[in-house]
Design a protein around this motif. Structure first.
Motif, mmCIF file in Angstrom:
data_model
loop_
_atom_site.group_PDB
_atom_site.id
_atom_site.type_symbol
_atom_site.label_atom_id
_atom_site.label_comp_id
_atom_site.label_asym_id
_atom_site.label_seq_id
_atom_site.Cartn_x
_atom_site.Cartn_y
_atom_site.Cartn_z
ATOM 1 N N ALA A 12 0.896 -1.084 -0.019
ATOM 2 C CA ALA A 12 -0.100 0.036 -0.118
ATOM 3 C C ALA A 12 0.899 1.232 0.105
ATOM 4 C CB ALA A 12 -0.941 0.092 1.133
ATOM 5 N N ILE A 13 1.994 1.350 0.504
ATOM 6 C CA ILE A 13 2.930 2.305 0.801
ATOM 7 C C ILE A 13 3.544 2.563 -0.603
ATOM 8 C CG2 ILE A 13 4.933 3.503 1.781
ATOM 9 C CD1 ILE A 13 4.079 1.739 4.356
ATOM 10 N N ALA A 49 8.781 12.179 1.217
ATOM 11 C CA ALA A 49 9.607 11.854 2.146
ATOM 12 C C ALA A 49 9.263 11.607 3.538
ATOM 13 C CB ALA A 49 10.688 13.268 2.281
ATOM 14 N N ALA A 50 8.148 12.340 3.938
ATOM 15 C CA ALA A 50 7.447 11.991 5.166
ATOM 16 C C ALA A 50 7.029 10.599 5.231
ATOM 17 C CB ALA A 50 6.349 12.993 5.412
ATOM 18 N N VAL A 51 6.497 10.044 4.123
ATOM 19 C CA VAL A 51 5.670 8.820 4.128
ATOM 20 C C VAL A 51 6.922 7.744 4.253
ATOM 21 C CG1 VAL A 51 4.713 7.097 2.602
ATOM 22 C CG2 VAL A 51 3.803 9.349 2.932
ATOM 23 N N VAL A 52 8.004 8.010 3.685
ATOM 24 C CA VAL A 52 9.260 7.212 3.715
ATOM 25 C C VAL A 52 9.762 7.147 5.088
ATOM 26 C CG1 VAL A 52 11.619 6.878 3.120
ATOM 27 C CG2 VAL A 52 9.654 7.255 1.370
ATOM 28 N N ALA A 53 9.759 8.147 5.438
ATOM 29 C CA ALA A 53 10.449 8.531 7.262
ATOM 30 C C ALA A 53 9.542 7.619 8.041
ATOM 31 C CB ALA A 53 10.777 10.048 7.609
ATOM 32 N N MET A 54 8.315 7.739 7.951
ATOM 33 C CA MET A 54 7.290 7.443 8.999
ATOM 34 C C MET A 54 7.176 5.943 8.747
ATOM 35 S SD MET A 54 4.031 9.894 9.060
ATOM 36 C CE MET A 54 3.149 8.894 7.867
ATOM 37 N N TYR A 55 7.294 5.079 7.778
ATOM 38 C CA TYR A 55 7.130 3.582 7.377
ATOM 39 C C TYR A 55 8.242 3.048 7.254
ATOM 40 C CZ TYR A 55 2.195 4.706 7.720
ATOM 41 O OH TYR A 55 0.917 5.187 7.903
ATOM 42 N N MET A 57 11.672 4.035 7.807
ATOM 43 C CA MET A 57 12.360 4.389 8.928
ATOM 44 C C MET A 57 11.715 3.958 10.281
ATOM 45 S SD MET A 57 14.368 7.777 7.128
ATOM 46 C CE MET A 57 15.440 8.019 8.568
ATOM 47 N N HIS A 58 10.536 3.793 10.150
ATOM 48 C CA HIS A 58 9.788 3.252 11.389
ATOM 49 C C HIS A 58 9.499 4.323 12.499
ATOM 50 C CE1 HIS A 58 9.622 -0.675 9.990
ATOM 51 N NE2 HIS A 58 11.046 -0.548 9.686
ATOM 52 N N LEU A 59 9.512 5.846 12.168
ATOM 53 C CA LEU A 59 9.392 6.588 12.934
ATOM 54 C C LEU A 59 7.992 6.948 13.298
ATOM 55 C CD1 LEU A 59 11.264 9.860 11.183
ATOM 56 C CD2 LEU A 59 12.187 8.238 13.203
ATOM 57 N N LYS A 60 7.105 6.421 12.643
ATOM 58 C CA LYS A 60 5.568 6.533 13.004
ATOM 59 C C LYS A 60 5.468 5.516 14.622
ATOM 60 C CE LYS A 60 0.946 5.258 11.658
ATOM 61 N NZ LYS A 60 0.104 4.827 10.797
ATOM 62 N N PHE A 61 6.420 4.457 14.624
ATOM 63 C CA PHE A 61 6.206 3.787 15.728
ATOM 64 C C PHE A 61 7.324 4.084 16.976
ATOM 65 C CE2 PHE A 61 5.795 1.560 12.030
ATOM 66 C CZ PHE A 61 4.118 1.337 11.811
ATOM 67 N N GLU A 62 8.016 5.319 16.762
ATOM 68 C CA GLU A 62 8.856 5.570 17.761
ATOM 69 C C GLU A 62 8.360 6.671 18.598
ATOM 70 O OE1 GLU A 62 11.867 4.253 18.376
ATOM 71 O OE2 GLU A 62 11.912 2.999 16.682
ATOM 72 N N THR A 63 9.092 7.212 19.435
ATOM 73 C CA THR A 63 8.533 8.073 20.453
ATOM 74 C C THR A 63 8.461 9.433 19.964
ATOM 75 O OG1 THR A 63 10.519 8.577 21.392
ATOM 76 C CG2 THR A 63 9.341 7.022 22.324
ATOM 77 N N ARG A 64 7.709 10.103 20.422
ATOM 78 C CA ARG A 64 7.503 11.738 19.739
ATOM 79 C C ARG A 64 9.090 12.196 19.299
ATOM 80 N NH1 ARG A 64 3.184 15.206 18.297
ATOM 81 N NH2 ARG A 64 2.040 13.501 18.647
ATOM 82 N N THR A 65 9.715 12.485 20.739
ATOM 83 C CA THR A 65 10.985 12.923 20.828
ATOM 84 C C THR A 65 11.952 12.697 19.493
ATOM 85 O OG1 THR A 65 10.821 12.839 23.177
ATOM 86 C CG2 THR A 65 13.057 13.539 22.249
ATOM 87 N N LEU A 66 11.964 11.413 19.239
ATOM 88 C CA LEU A 66 12.976 10.944 18.113
ATOM 89 C C LEU A 66 12.396 11.328 16.841
ATOM 90 C CD1 LEU A 66 15.255 8.999 17.455
ATOM 91 C CD2 LEU A 66 13.531 7.307 17.093
ATOM 92 N N GLY A 67 10.956 11.517 16.698
ATOM 93 C CA GLY A 67 10.533 12.181 15.398
ATOM 94 C C GLY A 67 10.789 13.707 15.525
ATOM 95 N N ALA A 70 14.674 14.091 14.187
ATOM 96 C CA ALA A 70 14.454 13.578 12.769
ATOM 97 C C ALA A 70 14.042 14.754 11.980
ATOM 98 C CB ALA A 70 13.772 12.280 12.283
ATOM 99 N N ILE A 71 13.067 15.647 12.496
ATOM 100 C CA ILE A 71 12.574 16.840 11.588
ATOM 101 C C ILE A 71 13.544 18.226 11.816
ATOM 102 C CG2 ILE A 71 10.490 18.438 11.791
ATOM 103 C CD1 ILE A 71 8.702 16.216 12.334
ATOM 104 N N THR A 72 14.224 18.069 12.892
ATOM 105 C CA THR A 72 15.205 19.373 13.191
ATOM 106 C C THR A 72 16.007 19.461 11.902
ATOM 107 O OG1 THR A 72 14.983 18.962 15.643
ATOM 108 C CG2 THR A 72 16.697 20.060 14.538
ATOM 109 N N PRO A 73 16.623 18.664 11.075
ATOM 110 C CA PRO A 73 17.542 19.178 9.991
ATOM 111 C C PRO A 73 16.537 19.836 9.135
ATOM 112 C CG PRO A 73 18.100 16.952 10.744
ATOM 113 C CD PRO A 73 16.989 17.352 11.344
ATOM 114 N N LEU A 74 15.308 19.079 8.887
ATOM 115 C CA LEU A 74 14.579 19.909 7.767
ATOM 116 C C LEU A 74 14.228 21.282 8.227
ATOM 117 C CD1 LEU A 74 12.697 19.620 5.359
ATOM 118 C CD2 LEU A 74 11.045 18.811 6.806
ATOM 119 N N ALA A 75 14.043 21.597 9.537
ATOM 120 C CA ALA A 75 13.483 22.960 9.665
ATOM 121 C C ALA A 75 14.783 23.829 9.556
ATOM 122 C CB ALA A 75 13.053 22.816 11.128
#
Length: 108
Positions: A12-13, A49-55, A57-67, A70-75
């Motif tokens: 599906a992804i 890129a968000a879909v790839v990172a979430m699924y 790279m398994h960021l969807k299943f990690e804690t919010r802090t790790l997410g 991961a978003i900091t370099p984009l910002a």
């Protein structure tokens, strides 16, 4: 185990990413201006890129802090672009105002 999670449906992804790619190809041929097309393409790329990172790279299943980590370099990269962007409009393009030289006979 408490840390286990359900594995995502990778097919599906894959199809979601394929559809987003087809939409990107369609955006290229839309009769909008360059800025609108560029904005749409960047938004689609960030979405993919968000879909790839979430699924993948398994960021969807990690804690919010790790997410957030991961978003900091984009910002930071986005901030850098907006800080440098005004300089691009103030560059003096002197070559645009130069008249072409008249055809002069060659000196040998």
């Amino acid at each position: 185990m408490a840390g286990e999670h359900k594995h995502p449906n990778y097919m599906a992804i894959f199809w979601l990413l394929a559809v987003l790619t087809v939409i990107e190809l369609g955006v290229v041929f839309l009769p909008f201006g360059k800025i609108v097309n560029g904005t749409l393409l960047c938004a689609l790329a960030v979405g993919k890129a968000a879909v790839v990172a979430m699924y993948f790279m398994h960021l969807k299943f990690e804690t919010r802090t790790l997410g957030l980590i991961a978003i900091t370099p984009l910002a930071i990269a986005t901030l850098l672009v907006f800080v440098i962007l005004p300089d691009a409009f103030f560059v003096d393009h002197k070559t645009a105002n130069v008249k072409p030289a008249a055809a002069a006979p060659a000196k040998h």
